[in-house]
Design a protein around this motif. Sequence first.
Motif, PDB file in Angstrom:
ATOM      1  N   MET A 161       0.855  -1.284  -0.017  1.00 56.03           N
ATOM      2  CA  MET A 161       0.053   0.183  -0.001  1.00 56.03           C
ATOM      3  C   MET A 161       0.927   1.343  -0.143  1.00 56.03           C
ATOM      4  N   GLN A 162       0.450   2.188  -0.661  1.00 56.46           N
ATOM      5  CA  GLN A 162       1.017   3.579  -0.771  1.00 56.46           C
ATOM      6  C   GLN A 162       0.271   4.462   0.232  1.00 56.46           C
ATOM      7  N   ARG A 163       0.990   5.406   0.644  1.00 52.66           N
ATOM      8  CA  ARG A 163       0.273   6.557   1.525  1.00 52.66           C
ATOM      9  C   ARG A 163       0.240   7.780   0.634  1.00 52.66           C
ATOM     10  N   LEU A 164      -1.087   8.538   0.761  1.00 52.99           N
ATOM     11  CA  LEU A 164      -1.132   9.664   0.099  1.00 52.99           C
ATOM     12  C   LEU A 164      -1.847  10.343   1.157  1.00 52.99           C
ATOM     13  N   ALA A 165      -1.314  11.821   1.682  1.00 54.25           N
ATOM     14  CA  ALA A 165      -1.773  12.573   2.730  1.00 54.25           C
ATOM     15  C   ALA A 165      -2.659  13.473   1.988  1.00 54.25           C
ATOM     16  N   VAL A 166      -4.039  13.645   2.223  1.00 55.54           N
ATOM     17  CA  VAL A 166      -5.013  14.725   1.240  1.00 55.54           C
ATOM     18  C   VAL A 166      -5.238  15.466   2.702  1.00 55.54           C
ATOM     19  N   SER A 167      -5.042  16.773   2.495  1.00 55.87           N
ATOM     20  CA  SER A 167      -5.739  17.801   3.727  1.00 55.87           C
ATOM     21  C   SER A 167      -7.020  17.754   3.646  1.00 55.87           C
ATOM     22  N   ALA A 168      -7.586  17.932   4.946  1.00 54.84           N
ATOM     23  CA  ALA A 168      -9.030  17.874   4.819  1.00 54.84           C
ATOM     24  C   ALA A 168     -10.007  18.900   3.816  1.00 54.84           C
ATOM     25  N   ALA A 169      -9.162  20.014   3.927  1.00 55.25           N
ATOM     26  CA  ALA A 169      -9.742  21.264   3.134  1.00 55.25           C
ATOM     27  C   ALA A 169      -9.487  21.074   1.747  1.00 55.25           C
ATOM     28  N   GLY A 170      -8.889  19.964   1.215  1.00 54.25           N
ATOM     29  CA  GLY A 170      -8.683  19.490  -0.030  1.00 54.25           C
ATOM     30  C   GLY A 170      -7.934  20.437  -0.805  1.00 54.25           C
ATOM     31  N   VAL A 171      -7.076  21.251   0.175  1.00 51.59           N
ATOM     32  CA  VAL A 171      -6.124  22.209  -0.570  1.00 51.59           C
ATOM     33  C   VAL A 171      -4.924  21.788  -1.102  1.00 51.59           C
ATOM     34  N   ALA A 172      -4.488  20.757  -0.524  1.00 51.50           N
ATOM     35  CA  ALA A 172      -2.869  20.105  -1.012  1.00 51.50           C
ATOM     36  C   ALA A 172      -3.190  18.547  -0.911  1.00 51.50           C
ATOM     37  N   LEU A 173      -2.530  18.130  -1.770  1.00 54.96           N
ATOM     38  CA  LEU A 173      -2.342  16.622  -2.029  1.00 54.96           C
ATOM     39  C   LEU A 173      -0.770  16.478  -1.795  1.00 54.96           C
ATOM     40  N   THR A 174      -0.514  15.654  -1.084  1.00 54.07           N
ATOM     41  CA  THR A 174       1.039  15.301  -0.666  1.00 54.07           C
ATOM     42  C   THR A 174       1.425  13.746  -0.529  1.00 54.07           C
ATOM     43  N   LEU A 175       2.416  13.401  -1.112  1.00 52.18           N
ATOM     44  CA  LEU A 175       2.671  11.802  -0.890  1.00 52.18           C
ATOM     45  C   LEU A 175       3.522  11.772   0.465  1.00 52.18           C
ATOM     46  N   ALA A 176       3.463  10.715   0.898  1.00 54.92           N
ATOM     47  CA  ALA A 176       4.236  10.662   2.103  1.00 54.92           C
ATOM     48  C   ALA A 176       5.796  10.528   1.649  1.00 54.92           C
ATOM     49  N   PHE A 177       6.842  11.220   2.338  1.00 56.10           N
ATOM     50  CA  PHE A 177       7.872  11.270   1.903  1.00 56.10           C
ATOM     51  C   PHE A 177       8.725   9.852   2.223  1.00 56.10           C
ATOM     52  N   GLY A 178       8.680   9.397   2.843  1.00 57.80           N
ATOM     53  CA  GLY A 178       9.394   8.032   3.221  1.00 57.80           C
ATOM     54  C   GLY A 178       9.266   7.036   2.020  1.00 57.80           C
ATOM     55  N   ASP A 224      -1.558  29.120   5.817  1.00 57.05           N
ATOM     56  CA  ASP A 224      -2.851  29.132   5.259  1.00 57.05           C
ATOM     57  C   ASP A 224      -3.580  27.787   4.864  1.00 57.05           C
ATOM     58  N   GLN A 225      -2.695  26.976   4.341  1.00 52.32           N
ATOM     59  CA  GLN A 225      -3.242  25.711   4.048  1.00 52.32           C
ATOM     60  C   GLN A 225      -3.347  24.849   5.378  1.00 52.32           C
ATOM     61  N   VAL A 226      -2.598  24.978   6.102  1.00 51.29           N
ATOM     62  CA  VAL A 226      -2.540  24.281   7.455  1.00 51.29           C
ATOM     63  C   VAL A 226      -3.837  24.604   8.337  1.00 51.29           C
ATOM     64  N   VAL A 227      -4.127  25.907   8.078  1.00 52.70           N
ATOM     65  CA  VAL A 227      -5.050  26.313   8.890  1.00 52.70           C
ATOM     66  C   VAL A 227      -6.583  26.144   8.331  1.00 52.70           C
ATOM     67  N   ALA A 228      -6.714  26.160   6.801  1.00 49.11           N
ATOM     68  CA  ALA A 228      -7.758  25.737   6.228  1.00 49.11           C
ATOM     69  C   ALA A 228      -8.273  24.455   6.569  1.00 49.11           C
ATOM     70  N   SER A 229      -7.232  23.434   6.642  1.00 54.46           N
ATOM     71  CA  SER A 229      -7.416  22.058   6.861  1.00 54.46           C
ATOM     72  C   SER A 229      -7.714  21.756   8.343  1.00 54.46           C
ATOM     73  N   LEU A 230      -7.299  22.384   9.304  1.00 55.28           N
ATOM     74  CA  LEU A 230      -7.706  22.525  10.830  1.00 55.28           C
ATOM     75  C   LEU A 230      -9.197  23.004  10.705  1.00 55.28           C
ATOM     76  N   ASP A 231      -9.498  24.019  10.029  1.00 54.72           N
ATOM     77  CA  ASP A 231     -10.720  24.573  10.061  1.00 54.72           C
ATOM     78  C   ASP A 231     -12.002  23.410   9.682  1.00 54.72           C
ATOM     79  N   GLU A 232     -11.536  22.649   8.563  1.00 58.08           N
ATOM     80  CA  GLU A 232     -12.474  21.646   7.981  1.00 58.08           C
ATOM     81  C   GLU A 232     -12.584  20.608   9.105  1.00 58.08           C
ATOM     82  N   LEU A 233     -11.245  20.177   9.678  1.00 57.33           N
ATOM     83  CA  LEU A 233     -11.505  19.177  10.665  1.00 57.33           C
ATOM     84  C   LEU A 233     -12.462  19.706  11.716  1.00 57.33           C
ATOM     85  N   ASN A 234     -12.380  20.975  12.304  1.00 56.79           N
ATOM     86  CA  ASN A 234     -13.129  21.472  13.438  1.00 56.79           C
ATOM     87  C   ASN A 234     -14.553  21.493  13.089  1.00 56.79           C
TER      88      ASN A 234
END
Length: 163
Positions: free
Chosen positions: A1-18, A83-93
Amino acid sequence: MQRLAVSAAGVALTLAFGLINPSSAQATPEQPAVITNPSLQAAAEAFAEATSRLTPSIVRADDGTLELETTAADSGINPETFDQVVASLDELNQAVLRGELLTNEQLQVFPASPSIFHNGVIYYWWGMEVHFTATTTSKITNAMNAGAGFSAIVAIVLPVVGT
């Protein structure tokens, strides 16, 4: 399995770097996918670094929401990434307040009921980590490398993680 991190706000798609292997073009269990778009790679790395650095500044409120007790300037994080991190945190909340997600003192995030859980999704304060097969990861990576728009990526991801 591969890991892909998706911000809750849908703002950023990031692959797990390891799991990124710079010499691979297709994802396989032996050779994970690689992002060849330098700006996307840089944004992914900046988001991952920001969440790591900001974790000590996250506190849990009595209602279960999580608060960030710093600013972009105080944390030394690029304002756009902050701001991307804050948007993700807002979606979570918002999901916590709707009763869909729960948090604990260790900043872990859980689905509020088994019916909300989507197989292969792990929730964090900064967003969610989604586990994909090598085939799905390859589809996503190939689409990103081909310059696909956000809606094309969502069309690949949604059937896997659910809505």
